[in-house]
Design a protein around this motif. Structure first.
Motif, short mmCIF file in Angstrom:
data_model
loop_
_atom_site.label_atom_id
_atom_site.label_comp_id
_atom_site.label_asym_id
_atom_site.label_seq_id
_atom_site.Cartn_x
_atom_site.Cartn_y
_atom_site.Cartn_z
N THR A 168 11.75 6.14 -3.11
CA THR A 168 13.01 5.50 -2.69
C THR A 168 12.82 4.70 -1.41
O THR A 168 13.26 3.54 -1.30
N LEU A 169 12.15 5.30 -0.42
CA LEU A 169 11.98 4.61 0.86
C LEU A 169 11.08 3.39 0.73
O LEU A 169 11.37 2.33 1.29
N SER A 170 9.97 3.52 0.00
CA SER A 170 9.04 2.39 -0.12
C SER A 170 9.70 1.20 -0.84
O SER A 170 9.54 0.05 -0.44
N LEU A 171 10.45 1.49 -1.90
CA LEU A 171 11.12 0.40 -2.61
C LEU A 171 12.25 -0.19 -1.77
O LEU A 171 12.57 -1.39 -1.89
N VAL A 185 12.43 -6.18 10.29
CA VAL A 185 11.10 -6.55 9.80
C VAL A 185 10.00 -5.94 10.67
O VAL A 185 8.96 -5.52 10.17
N SER A 186 10.26 -5.86 11.97
CA SER A 186 9.26 -5.29 12.88
C SER A 186 9.03 -3.80 12.61
O SER A 186 7.95 -3.27 12.89
N LEU A 187 10.04 -3.12 12.08
CA LEU A 187 9.92 -1.69 11.82
C LEU A 187 9.33 -1.38 10.44
O LEU A 187 8.99 -0.23 10.16
N LEU A 188 9.24 -2.38 9.57
CA LEU A 188 8.74 -2.13 8.22
C LEU A 188 7.31 -1.59 8.22
O LEU A 188 6.99 -0.63 7.53
N VAL A 189 6.44 -2.23 8.99
CA VAL A 189 5.03 -1.84 8.99
C VAL A 189 4.82 -0.45 9.60
O VAL A 189 4.10 0.37 9.02
N PRO A 190 5.41 -0.10 10.76
CA PRO A 190 5.22 1.26 11.28
C PRO A 190 5.69 2.36 10.33
O PRO A 190 5.03 3.39 10.17
N ALA A 203 0.83 -1.20 0.00
CA ALA A 203 0.00 0.00 0.00
C ALA A 203 0.87 1.25 0.00
O ALA A 203 0.55 2.25 -0.67
N TYR A 204 1.97 1.22 0.73
CA TYR A 204 2.89 2.36 0.74
C TYR A 204 3.54 2.55 -0.62
O TYR A 204 3.68 3.68 -1.11
N VAL A 205 3.94 1.46 -1.27
CA VAL A 205 4.54 1.57 -2.60
C VAL A 205 3.55 2.17 -3.59
O VAL A 205 3.90 3.06 -4.38
N ILE A 206 2.30 1.72 -3.55
CA ILE A 206 1.29 2.25 -4.47
C ILE A 206 1.05 3.73 -4.21
O ILE A 206 0.93 4.54 -5.14
N ALA A 207 0.99 4.13 -2.93
CA ALA A 207 0.79 5.54 -2.59
C ALA A 207 1.96 6.38 -3.08
O ALA A 207 1.78 7.49 -3.61
N ALA A 208 3.18 5.88 -2.91
CA ALA A 208 4.36 6.63 -3.36
C ALA A 208 4.36 6.81 -4.87
O ALA A 208 4.70 7.88 -5.39
N LEU A 209 3.98 5.77 -5.60
CA LEU A 209 3.91 5.88 -7.06
C LEU A 209 2.74 6.74 -7.51
O LEU A 209 2.81 7.42 -8.53
N ARG A 210 1.64 6.71 -6.73
CA ARG A 210 0.45 7.50 -7.10
C ARG A 210 0.73 9.00 -6.98
O ARG A 210 0.41 9.78 -7.86
N THR A 218 2.54 6.33 4.40
CA THR A 218 1.32 6.24 3.58
C THR A 218 0.34 7.32 3.98
O THR A 218 -0.26 8.01 3.13
N HIS A 219 0.15 7.54 5.28
CA HIS A 219 -0.77 8.58 5.73
C HIS A 219 -0.21 9.98 5.46
O HIS A 219 -0.98 10.91 5.19
N ALA A 220 1.10 10.13 5.52
CA ALA A 220 1.69 11.43 5.21
C ALA A 220 1.47 11.80 3.75
O ALA A 220 1.21 12.96 3.41
N LEU A 221 1.56 10.81 2.87
CA LEU A 221 1.31 11.07 1.45
C LEU A 221 -0.15 11.39 1.18
O LEU A 221 -0.47 12.24 0.34
N ALA A 222 -1.06 10.68 1.87
CA ALA A 222 -2.49 10.87 1.61
C ALA A 222 -2.97 12.24 2.05
O ALA A 222 -3.94 12.76 1.50
N ARG A 223 -2.31 12.83 3.03
CA ARG A 223 -2.71 14.16 3.51
C ARG A 223 -2.01 15.22 2.67
O ARG A 223 -0.94 15.70 2.99
#
Length: 231
Positions: free
Chosen positions: A68-71, A99-104, A53-60, A110-115
């Motif tokens: 860069t960060l999402s990829l 791996v535990s830090l990937l989701v946070p 979802a983050y990758v899609i938002a970054a590309l959108r 993702t929310h920063a991009l959406a706003r």
């Protein structure tokens, strides 16, 4: 016109094909990675959902930093998953921490991009025609020629021709009101021109300068024509 439409259709098709193939391939490895770290099957699926979802938002919204960060996050999950699958590496503390830090991180960005800036700072503009102001130079009032005085007084002296005296020009302001449909057509023409010249959608500042709009109206109009073009 036909060539441009065919080119845009091919570009959109390739973008969607690339995105779908990439998500399908990476999501499997991300799911396996979560399962290897002990996540429940129903919870393990959330790892690929969050990252993808983050990758899609970054590309959108196409922000260089977020792309860069999402990829990077997606690549880290892929590398870890394939290392575990090939038995090259075993589960260890650094891997669990990463791996535990990937989701946070994906959730935050993702929310920063959406706003977007417009949604945070400005309300939706009211629907009303835009006012375009143009300036028209007024024609100076004609002045009497020497013949008029001669015809009235009938002097005995010879008449000499003369030109009107130079007078300052007056400026008349004319207000032209555009309908929403005409305004949208002009904005779409500007957007097509911007895409042809720069490869990117028309900017808010250009809409303001060309159409005489406020920042709020230009922001809303840009969102409407750009999303309509992408859809």
């Amino acid at each position: 016109m036909t060539t441009l439409a065919a080119y845009d259709s091919t570009r959109v098709w390739l973008q969607r094909l690339s995105l779908g193939a990439g998500i399908a391939f990476t999501a499997t490895a991300e799911y396996d990675l979560a399962r290897s770290l002990g996540a429940h099957p129903g919870i393990a699926v959330m790892l690929p959902l969050a990252i993808d979802a983050y990758v899609i938002a970054a590309l959108r919204w196409f922000r260089a930093f977020d792309i860069t960060l999402s990829l990077t996050l997606m690549g880290a999950a892929q590398v870890a998953a394939h290392l575990l699958d090939a038995s090259v590496m075993k589960v260890n503390i650094p891997m669990v921490v990463v791996v535990s830090l990937l989701v946070p991180v994906a959730l935050w960005r993702t929310h920063a991009l959406a706003r977007s800036e417009a949604e945070v700072t400005t309300p939706a503009p009211p629907a009303h025609p835009a006012r375009v102001v143009t300036e028209v130079a007024a024609v100076p009032d004609p002045l009497p020629y020497a013949w008029d005085a001669y015809a009235t007084a009938r002097p005995t002296s010879k008449v000499t021709a003369s030109l009107p005296a130079s007078t300052p020009r007056r400026v008349v302001t004319e207000v032209v009101t555009l309908t929403p449909a005409e305004l949208r057509k002009r904005a779409q023409r500007l957007n097509r021109k911007a895409v042809t010249e720069t490869g990117r959608p028309v900017t808010i500042d250009r809409l303001r300068a060309e159409l005489g709009l406020s920042r709020r109206d230009a922001t809303e109009l840009r969102r409407e024509i750009v999303e309509g073009t992408r859809s």
